[in-house]
Design a protein around this motif. Sequence first.
Motif, mmCIF file in Angstrom:
data_model
loop_
_atom_site.group_PDB
_atom_site.id
_atom_site.type_symbol
_atom_site.label_atom_id
_atom_site.label_comp_id
_atom_site.label_asym_id
_atom_site.label_seq_id
_atom_site.Cartn_x
_atom_site.Cartn_y
_atom_site.Cartn_z
ATOM 1 N N LEU A 27 0.786 -1.222 0.000
ATOM 2 C CA LEU A 27 0.000 0.000 0.000
ATOM 3 C C LEU A 27 0.826 1.284 0.000
ATOM 4 O O LEU A 27 0.505 2.247 -0.689
ATOM 5 C CB LEU A 27 -0.935 -0.013 1.212
ATOM 6 C CG LEU A 27 -1.813 1.205 1.437
ATOM 7 C CD1 LEU A 27 -2.846 1.333 0.341
ATOM 8 C CD2 LEU A 27 -2.487 1.113 2.807
ATOM 9 N N TYR A 32 3.102 1.630 -5.935
ATOM 10 C CA TYR A 32 1.690 1.339 -5.641
ATOM 11 C C TYR A 32 0.898 2.641 -5.511
ATOM 12 O O TYR A 32 -0.221 2.756 -6.029
ATOM 13 C CB TYR A 32 1.588 0.534 -4.341
ATOM 14 C CG TYR A 32 0.175 0.075 -4.008
ATOM 15 C CD1 TYR A 32 -0.186 -1.256 -4.140
ATOM 16 C CD2 TYR A 32 -0.797 0.966 -3.542
ATOM 17 C CE1 TYR A 32 -1.472 -1.687 -3.827
ATOM 18 C CE2 TYR A 32 -2.078 0.558 -3.230
ATOM 19 C CZ TYR A 32 -2.410 -0.772 -3.378
ATOM 20 O OH TYR A 32 -3.693 -1.186 -3.074
ATOM 21 N N ALA A 36 -2.367 3.510 -7.728
ATOM 22 C CA ALA A 36 -3.658 3.633 -7.053
ATOM 23 C C ALA A 36 -4.273 5.018 -7.257
ATOM 24 O O ALA A 36 -5.479 5.145 -7.509
ATOM 25 C CB ALA A 36 -3.492 3.339 -5.562
ATOM 26 N N GLU A 39 -5.353 5.612 -10.973
ATOM 27 C CA GLU A 39 -6.567 4.847 -11.254
ATOM 28 C C GLU A 39 -7.788 5.512 -10.621
ATOM 29 O O GLU A 39 -8.854 5.607 -11.242
ATOM 30 C CB GLU A 39 -6.419 3.415 -10.741
ATOM 31 C CG GLU A 39 -7.662 2.547 -10.900
ATOM 32 C CD GLU A 39 -8.086 2.344 -12.350
ATOM 33 O OE1 GLU A 39 -9.209 1.855 -12.563
ATOM 34 O OE2 GLU A 39 -7.300 2.658 -13.277
ATOM 35 N N GLN A 40 -7.641 5.995 -9.398
ATOM 36 C CA GLN A 40 -8.770 6.639 -8.736
ATOM 37 C C GLN A 40 -9.156 7.939 -9.436
ATOM 38 O O GLN A 40 -10.340 8.291 -9.511
ATOM 39 C CB GLN A 40 -8.448 6.914 -7.269
ATOM 40 C CG GLN A 40 -9.665 7.300 -6.437
ATOM 41 C CD GLN A 40 -10.732 6.215 -6.440
ATOM 42 O OE1 GLN A 40 -10.449 5.053 -6.177
ATOM 43 N NE2 GLN A 40 -11.975 6.593 -6.743
ATOM 44 N N TRP A 114 -7.007 10.289 -1.406
ATOM 45 C CA TRP A 114 -6.372 8.962 -1.331
ATOM 46 C C TRP A 114 -5.323 8.945 -0.235
ATOM 47 O O TRP A 114 -5.267 8.000 0.560
ATOM 48 C CB TRP A 114 -5.747 8.588 -2.671
ATOM 49 C CG TRP A 114 -5.321 7.153 -2.700
ATOM 50 C CD1 TRP A 114 -6.048 6.079 -3.125
ATOM 51 C CD2 TRP A 114 -4.076 6.623 -2.218
ATOM 52 N NE1 TRP A 114 -5.335 4.912 -2.948
ATOM 53 C CE2 TRP A 114 -4.124 5.215 -2.395
ATOM 54 C CE3 TRP A 114 -2.932 7.190 -1.668
ATOM 55 C CZ2 TRP A 114 -3.069 4.375 -2.027
ATOM 56 C CZ3 TRP A 114 -1.873 6.353 -1.294
ATOM 57 C CH2 TRP A 114 -1.950 4.971 -1.476
ATOM 58 N N ASN A 118 -5.501 6.440 3.131
ATOM 59 C CA ASN A 118 -4.650 5.241 3.080
ATOM 60 C C ASN A 118 -3.325 5.343 3.819
ATOM 61 O O ASN A 118 -2.796 4.314 4.236
ATOM 62 C CB ASN A 118 -4.372 4.886 1.615
ATOM 63 C CG ASN A 118 -5.606 4.404 0.890
ATOM 64 O OD1 ASN A 118 -6.008 3.248 1.035
ATOM 65 N ND2 ASN A 118 -6.223 5.291 0.128
ATOM 66 N N ALA A 315 -3.178 1.208 -14.902
ATOM 67 C CA ALA A 315 -3.721 2.236 -14.006
ATOM 68 C C ALA A 315 -3.935 3.561 -14.724
ATOM 69 O O ALA A 315 -3.049 4.061 -15.407
ATOM 70 C CB ALA A 315 -2.780 2.436 -12.822
ATOM 71 N N PRO A 408 -10.224 -3.781 -8.652
ATOM 72 C CA PRO A 408 -8.914 -3.251 -8.241
ATOM 73 C C PRO A 408 -7.825 -3.603 -9.258
ATOM 74 O O PRO A 408 -7.851 -4.689 -9.847
ATOM 75 C CB PRO A 408 -8.668 -3.948 -6.894
ATOM 76 C CG PRO A 408 -10.008 -4.397 -6.435
ATOM 77 C CD PRO A 408 -10.801 -4.694 -7.656
ATOM 78 N N CYS A 410 -4.290 -2.926 -8.563
ATOM 79 C CA CYS A 410 -2.932 -3.030 -8.010
ATOM 80 C C CYS A 410 -2.942 -3.671 -6.621
ATOM 81 O O CYS A 410 -1.910 -3.785 -6.013
ATOM 82 C CB CYS A 410 -2.264 -1.658 -7.964
ATOM 83 S SG CYS A 410 -3.137 -0.388 -7.048
#
Length: 410
Positions: A27, A32, A36, A39-40, A114, A118, A315, A408, A410
């Motif tokens: 994470l 990563y 992430a 992609e978001q 994000w 996270n 991504a 998802p 990744c």
Amino acid sequence: MRNIVIEELKASEVYHQKVEVVERKGLGHPDYICDAIMEQISVNLSQKYLETFGTILHHNIDKGMLVAGQVEGKFRGGRVVSPMRLIIGDRATFEYEGVEIDVSGLAVETAKAWFSENLRFVDPENLIYQVELKRGSAELTDIFSRGGKVLGANDTSAAVGYAPLSPTERLVLETERYLNSKRFKKECPESGEDIKVMGLRNKEDIHLTVAAPLVDRFVESEEDYFRQKIELHDRIEEFAAGFAEKERAELEACICAKPTASLNTLDMPGRGMEGIYTTVTGTSAEDADCGEVGRGNRVNGIIPLNRPVSSEAAAGKNPVSHIGKIYNLLSHRIAAEIYNQVSDVSEVYVWLLSEIGTPIDQPQIATAQLIMKKGAAGDVQKEAAEIIEKELENIHSFSMELVAGKRPIC
């Protein structure tokens, strides 16, 4: 008629090969983080386009880089000296039918959200955000204006997926997920998010090499660091042993009785902060390592060195015409469906090849390579071909799952 080819692959399953190597970037790993967040941004931008215009517009947010900052680590808590910089790049649609979208603002707010959700010790406001999104080329943008429920592919590219994950692959994946779970962080708040797991299976022996920093605000001294490190190491081996026992019971798979693990192997006692792996924010992007889209996990969450993989970075690519995303994820889905539905199949590889401009449900070729169980005698080619046909027919629904962020990457 779609060009579908099914063949039997005369090969050993991965878990029967003598050596297997699998990696998982967790994470808080800089690669990563880039995957992430980009992609978001694509997911949120797609939703914004749908809400505003009723359709997805051209975008590919798949060029991103996290530039490392600088910190001053210290027992009981260090500080950030120079902030990280997140570069968000490639192409997007900023205006359609006279209505403008604040793409840059959406991208930055998505990134901040994000980080907030996270990474516990990263202040989203203490980063530099550099948005380098530009308008797309005329021809690629026009793909979205040509009509039709299924769009044309915006690239000529190939993807490959497989099923099932081997026991080693599952162990590596689940070990990182365990260490970065909310429950584990509550029990062990000193564990940073930048966790990497490298798994090596040599015949039936499995060894995990784990990198997992301790957040320096929870570390009193060098002695305290090594005490906590021993506790963390023991929990990793305990989890791995329990996982292996469950795998043997359920699958009778080739996995050893007690996997071993090593943790933070660069450490050297007696060197103070220079000899231990600590972090101020939980990620090495604070001062040690930059991140980039496409250098992290494949779309099934791992880096499987024994498997064929695509070089595409999925991504951030748009979910309705960019087969660099769609085919990468769909090939794994098709492989899983064949494995789960067709009897006597032990392992499946699915290959999809697009042709730019051709509807994404009409690949140049879709092929499945099947490794059959020993003694299997049935003809399964028709069943496998029917599954591929069905999945391609329903590719629009699959793309809408990507739009909603339900898959998802990744």
